[in-house]
Design a protein around this motif. Structure first.
Motif, PDB file in Angstrom:
ATOM      1  N   PHE A 105       0.806  -1.229   0.000  1.00  0.00           N
ATOM      2  CA  PHE A 105       0.000   0.000   0.000  1.00  0.00           C
ATOM      3  C   PHE A 105       0.843   1.286   0.000  1.00  0.00           C
ATOM      4  O   PHE A 105       0.295   2.373   0.048  1.00  0.00           O
ATOM      5  CB  PHE A 105      -0.981  -0.004   1.175  1.00  0.00           C
ATOM      6  N   TYR A 106       2.186   1.137  -0.022  1.00  0.00           N
ATOM      7  CA  TYR A 106       3.040   2.329  -0.129  1.00  0.00           C
ATOM      8  C   TYR A 106       3.349   2.685  -1.583  1.00  0.00           C
ATOM      9  O   TYR A 106       4.076   3.655  -1.836  1.00  0.00           O
ATOM     10  CB  TYR A 106       4.386   2.132   0.599  1.00  0.00           C
ATOM     11  N   GLY A 107       2.829   1.895  -2.518  1.00  0.00           N
ATOM     12  CA  GLY A 107       3.173   2.097  -3.931  1.00  0.00           C
ATOM     13  C   GLY A 107       3.023   3.532  -4.419  1.00  0.00           C
ATOM     14  O   GLY A 107       3.978   4.113  -4.961  1.00  0.00           O
ATOM     15  N   PRO A 108       1.856   4.150  -4.254  1.00  0.00           N
ATOM     16  CA  PRO A 108       1.685   5.516  -4.762  1.00  0.00           C
ATOM     17  C   PRO A 108       2.634   6.536  -4.126  1.00  0.00           C
ATOM     18  O   PRO A 108       3.097   7.458  -4.792  1.00  0.00           O
ATOM     19  CB  PRO A 108       0.223   5.839  -4.417  1.00  0.00           C
ATOM     20  N   GLY A 148      15.496  -5.569  -4.830  1.00  0.00           N
ATOM     21  CA  GLY A 148      14.894  -6.242  -3.675  1.00  0.00           C
ATOM     22  C   GLY A 148      13.668  -5.530  -3.151  1.00  0.00           C
ATOM     23  O   GLY A 148      12.967  -4.822  -3.885  1.00  0.00           O
ATOM     24  N   ASP A 149      13.408  -5.737  -1.858  1.00  0.00           N
ATOM     25  CA  ASP A 149      12.243  -5.114  -1.231  1.00  0.00           C
ATOM     26  C   ASP A 149      12.671  -4.648   0.153  1.00  0.00           C
ATOM     27  O   ASP A 149      13.862  -4.626   0.451  1.00  0.00           O
ATOM     28  CB  ASP A 149      11.078  -6.114  -1.169  1.00  0.00           C
ATOM     29  N   LYS A 150      11.721  -4.262   0.997  1.00  0.00           N
ATOM     30  CA  LYS A 150      12.093  -3.711   2.308  1.00  0.00           C
ATOM     31  C   LYS A 150      11.824  -4.699   3.447  1.00  0.00           C
ATOM     32  O   LYS A 150      11.727  -4.310   4.605  1.00  0.00           O
ATOM     33  CB  LYS A 150      11.353  -2.385   2.525  1.00  0.00           C
ATOM     34  N   LYS A 151      11.724  -5.993   3.076  1.00  0.00           N
ATOM     35  CA  LYS A 151      11.285  -6.980   4.072  1.00  0.00           C
ATOM     36  C   LYS A 151      12.321  -7.332   5.129  1.00  0.00           C
ATOM     37  O   LYS A 151      11.979  -7.984   6.108  1.00  0.00           O
ATOM     38  CB  LYS A 151      10.818  -8.259   3.361  1.00  0.00           C
ATOM     39  N   THR A 152      13.594  -6.913   4.940  1.00  0.00           N
ATOM     40  CA  THR A 152      14.571  -7.199   6.003  1.00  0.00           C
ATOM     41  C   THR A 152      14.533  -6.129   7.092  1.00  0.00           C
ATOM     42  O   THR A 152      15.166  -6.279   8.129  1.00  0.00           O
ATOM     43  CB  THR A 152      16.022  -7.327   5.476  1.00  0.00           C
ATOM     44  N   TYR A 153      13.792  -5.043   6.850  1.00  0.00           N
ATOM     45  CA  TYR A 153      13.652  -4.069   7.945  1.00  0.00           C
ATOM     46  C   TYR A 153      12.201  -3.778   8.299  1.00  0.00           C
ATOM     47  O   TYR A 153      11.859  -3.678   9.457  1.00  0.00           O
ATOM     48  CB  TYR A 153      14.473  -2.792   7.715  1.00  0.00           C
ATOM     49  N   GLN A 154      11.320  -3.654   7.320  1.00  0.00           N
ATOM     50  CA  GLN A 154       9.905  -3.453   7.661  1.00  0.00           C
ATOM     51  C   GLN A 154       9.286  -4.802   8.041  1.00  0.00           C
ATOM     52  O   GLN A 154       9.765  -5.862   7.642  1.00  0.00           O
ATOM     53  CB  GLN A 154       9.170  -2.830   6.469  1.00  0.00           C
ATOM     54  N   MET A 155       8.189  -4.749   8.819  1.00  0.00           N
ATOM     55  CA  MET A 155       7.640  -5.980   9.394  1.00  0.00           C
ATOM     56  C   MET A 155       6.827  -6.822   8.412  1.00  0.00           C
ATOM     57  O   MET A 155       6.222  -6.316   7.477  1.00  0.00           O
ATOM     58  CB  MET A 155       6.739  -5.629  10.587  1.00  0.00           C
ATOM     59  N   ASP A 156       6.786  -8.109   8.720  1.00  0.00           N
ATOM     60  CA  ASP A 156       5.976  -9.071   7.974  1.00  0.00           C
ATOM     61  C   ASP A 156       4.505  -8.868   8.364  1.00  0.00           C
ATOM     62  O   ASP A 156       4.172  -8.909   9.553  1.00  0.00           O
ATOM     63  CB  ASP A 156       6.449 -10.477   8.364  1.00  0.00           C
ATOM     64  N   PHE A 157       3.653  -8.687   7.364  1.00  0.00           N
ATOM     65  CA  PHE A 157       2.245  -8.404   7.685  1.00  0.00           C
ATOM     66  C   PHE A 157       1.501  -9.578   8.319  1.00  0.00           C
ATOM     67  O   PHE A 157       0.357  -9.440   8.724  1.00  0.00           O
ATOM     68  CB  PHE A 157       1.484  -7.849   6.467  1.00  0.00           C
ATOM     69  N   ALA A 178      -2.949   1.625   8.053  1.00  0.00           N
ATOM     70  CA  ALA A 178      -4.008   1.745   9.056  1.00  0.00           C
ATOM     71  C   ALA A 178      -5.174   0.782   8.836  1.00  0.00           C
ATOM     72  O   ALA A 178      -5.490  -0.044   9.696  1.00  0.00           O
ATOM     73  CB  ALA A 178      -4.525   3.187   9.110  1.00  0.00           C
ATOM     74  N   MET A 179      -5.838   0.885   7.679  1.00  0.00           N
ATOM     75  CA  MET A 179      -7.109   0.173   7.490  1.00  0.00           C
ATOM     76  C   MET A 179      -6.996  -1.349   7.573  1.00  0.00           C
ATOM     77  O   MET A 179      -7.885  -2.005   8.085  1.00  0.00           O
ATOM     78  CB  MET A 179      -7.736   0.564   6.141  1.00  0.00           C
ATOM     79  N   ALA A 180      -5.887  -1.874   7.037  1.00  0.00           N
ATOM     80  CA  ALA A 180      -5.734  -3.330   7.076  1.00  0.00           C
ATOM     81  C   ALA A 180      -5.098  -3.777   8.397  1.00  0.00           C
ATOM     82  O   ALA A 180      -4.828  -4.965   8.592  1.00  0.00           O
ATOM     83  CB  ALA A 180      -4.905  -3.804   5.883  1.00  0.00           C
ATOM     84  N   TYR A 181      -4.871  -2.822   9.289  1.00  0.00           N
ATOM     85  CA  TYR A 181      -4.135  -3.103  10.531  1.00  0.00           C
ATOM     86  C   TYR A 181      -4.861  -2.575  11.770  1.00  0.00           C
ATOM     87  O   TYR A 181      -4.232  -2.252  12.767  1.00  0.00           O
ATOM     88  CB  TYR A 181      -2.712  -2.507  10.427  1.00  0.00           C
ATOM     89  N   LEU A 213     -11.842   7.073   8.459  1.00  0.00           N
ATOM     90  CA  LEU A 213     -11.114   7.799   9.510  1.00  0.00           C
ATOM     91  C   LEU A 213     -11.711   7.532  10.887  1.00  0.00           C
ATOM     92  O   LEU A 213     -10.987   7.385  11.875  1.00  0.00           O
ATOM     93  CB  LEU A 213     -11.084   9.297   9.194  1.00  0.00           C
ATOM     94  N   THR A 214     -13.041   7.450  10.943  1.00  0.00           N
ATOM     95  CA  THR A 214     -13.682   7.153  12.231  1.00  0.00           C
ATOM     96  C   THR A 214     -13.283   5.756  12.714  1.00  0.00           C
ATOM     97  O   THR A 214     -13.021   5.547  13.901  1.00  0.00           O
ATOM     98  CB  THR A 214     -15.211   7.281  12.123  1.00  0.00           C
ATOM     99  N   SER A 215     -13.195   4.800  11.786  1.00  0.00           N
ATOM    100  CA  SER A 215     -12.800   3.426  12.172  1.00  0.00           C
ATOM    101  C   SER A 215     -11.389   3.404  12.743  1.00  0.00           C
ATOM    102  O   SER A 215     -11.111   2.682  13.705  1.00  0.00           O
ATOM    103  CB  SER A 215     -12.814   2.489  10.964  1.00  0.00           C
ATOM    104  N   ILE A 216     -10.511   4.202  12.139  1.00  0.00           N
ATOM    105  CA  ILE A 216      -9.112   4.221  12.596  1.00  0.00           C
ATOM    106  C   ILE A 216      -9.044   4.823  13.999  1.00  0.00           C
ATOM    107  O   ILE A 216      -8.346   4.321  14.880  1.00  0.00           O
ATOM    108  CB  ILE A 216      -8.231   5.000  11.587  1.00  0.00           C
TER     109      ILE A 216
END
Ligand code: PBG
Length: 325
Positions: A201-204, A216-225, A251-254, A300-303
């Motif tokens: 979800f950080y693509g844009p 590569g990707d950022k999986k060695t530092y950012q967390m596994d979902f 936020a929304m998926a977390y 936003l209210t859900s978050i």
């Protein structure tokens, strides 16, 4: 029927529903992210974030004043570094006259009361598009942390109220707090991206800053979902190290993570409603498949209901405008 309890009584009219609402948004809940570019009178729409712009400092100042008048009390600054200033050491991130440092000074001069938060990570400055210094295929931790600490001091010198490390290196909060103390910045806060997931979800956002990782990707530092307990570990360590505010991102998926963090900490929790989450609502609204305003307010209210005291969101201005009417 003779019911003793009729739950619908509390939903009978808009007035009753308003009276018993458990979660109410206000403009000061929102942190407005801003993308700043070199130049003057520049306002470029980000293709994957319709209605959101990269702006030069002169226009960013006007935007900040408008946000303040809408009741928004904080902005989170990101800059788009030109390619010729990118390297693998983060040198430009420490430039006292770099775009970030100039942006902070200009915004604080134009609107001193606005709480200015700054992104601390190397990706916008990195030829590799990674958040840290690259050696071989590795994003090296300790050398990166040293630069992040200096970068934080540089932002504080320019006038930042909070630094917001988004890099997910180990030990960076302690190093940043210590560097700020050593430099005499006792009132500069740290909003830590504590539970930051490796997310599509950080693509844009990476389009906005031209900061996609080159390999590569950022999986060695950012967390596994897949992980939840690990988020609590990250958050608790950041608090021990001195984080004033901890963040969950996206936020929304977390929402489960936001709530679990909220139940475990005594510091304010923030959530980052990220670029892809913005893009999804915008795209569906454009197709006529969702009512944009309703989708924004419900999201936003859900978050907030999940436990976020602060929400970094590209909808800050739209939502604050809606709340004013
Ligand atoms: C970079 C950074 C990212 C975001 C905030 N800071 C992107 C990334 O980690 O690749 C994402 C924000 C968004 O998607 O809205 N350290």
């Amino acid at each position: 029927m003779h019911l003793t309890r009729r739950n619908r009584i509390l939903r009978v009219s808009p007035a009753i529903r308003e009276m018993v609402a458990e979660t109410v948004l206000k403009p000061s809940d929102f942190i407005a992210p801003m993308f700043i570019v070199e130049g003057q009178q520049v306002k470029e729409e980000i293709s994957s974030m319709p209605g959101y712009y990269r702006m030069s400092i002169d226009l960013a100042i006007e935007e900040v004043q408008q946000l303040w008048s809408l009741g928004i009390r904080s902005v989170l600054l990101f800059i788009k570094c030109t390619d010729d200033r990118k390297d693998n050491t983060g040198a430009e991130a420490l430039n006292p006259n770099g775009l970030m440092q100039r942006s902070i000074r200009a915004i604080k001069a134009a609107c001193p009361a606005m709480v200015v938060m700054t992104d601390v990570a190397l990706d916008p400055f990195s030829t590799f598009g990674h958040d840290g210094i690259v050696q071989g295929a590795e994003i090296v931790n300790d050398a990166t942390v040293e630069v992040l600490a200096q970068m934080s001091v540089s932002h504080a010198q320019a006038g930042a109220d909070f630094v917001a490390p988004s890099d997910m290196m180990d030990g960076r909060i302690a190093a940043i707090r210590n560097a700020l103390e050593m430099a005499g910045f006792h009132n500069t806060g740290i909003m830590a991206y504590s539970a930051k997931y490796a997310s599509c979800f950080y693509g844009p956002f990476r389009d906005a800053l031209d900061s996609a990782p080159g390999f590569g990707d950022k999986k060695t530092y950012q967390m596994d979902f897949a992980n939840r307990t690990e988020a609590i570990k990250e958050v608790m360590m950041d608090i021990e190290e001195g984080a004033d505010i901890v963040m969950v991102k996206p936020a929304m998926a977390y929402l489960d993570i936001i709530r679990e963090v909220k139940n475990n900490v005594q510091v304010p929790v923030s959530a980052y409603h990220v670029s892809g989450e913005y893009a999804m609502i915008k795209a569906a609204a454009k197709m006529g498949w969702l009512n944009e305003e309703k989708a924004i307010m419900e999201s936003l209210t859900s978050i907030k209901r999940a436990g976020a005291t602060l929400i970094a969101t590209y909808f800050a201005k739209e939502a604050a405008t809606m709340l004013q009417r």
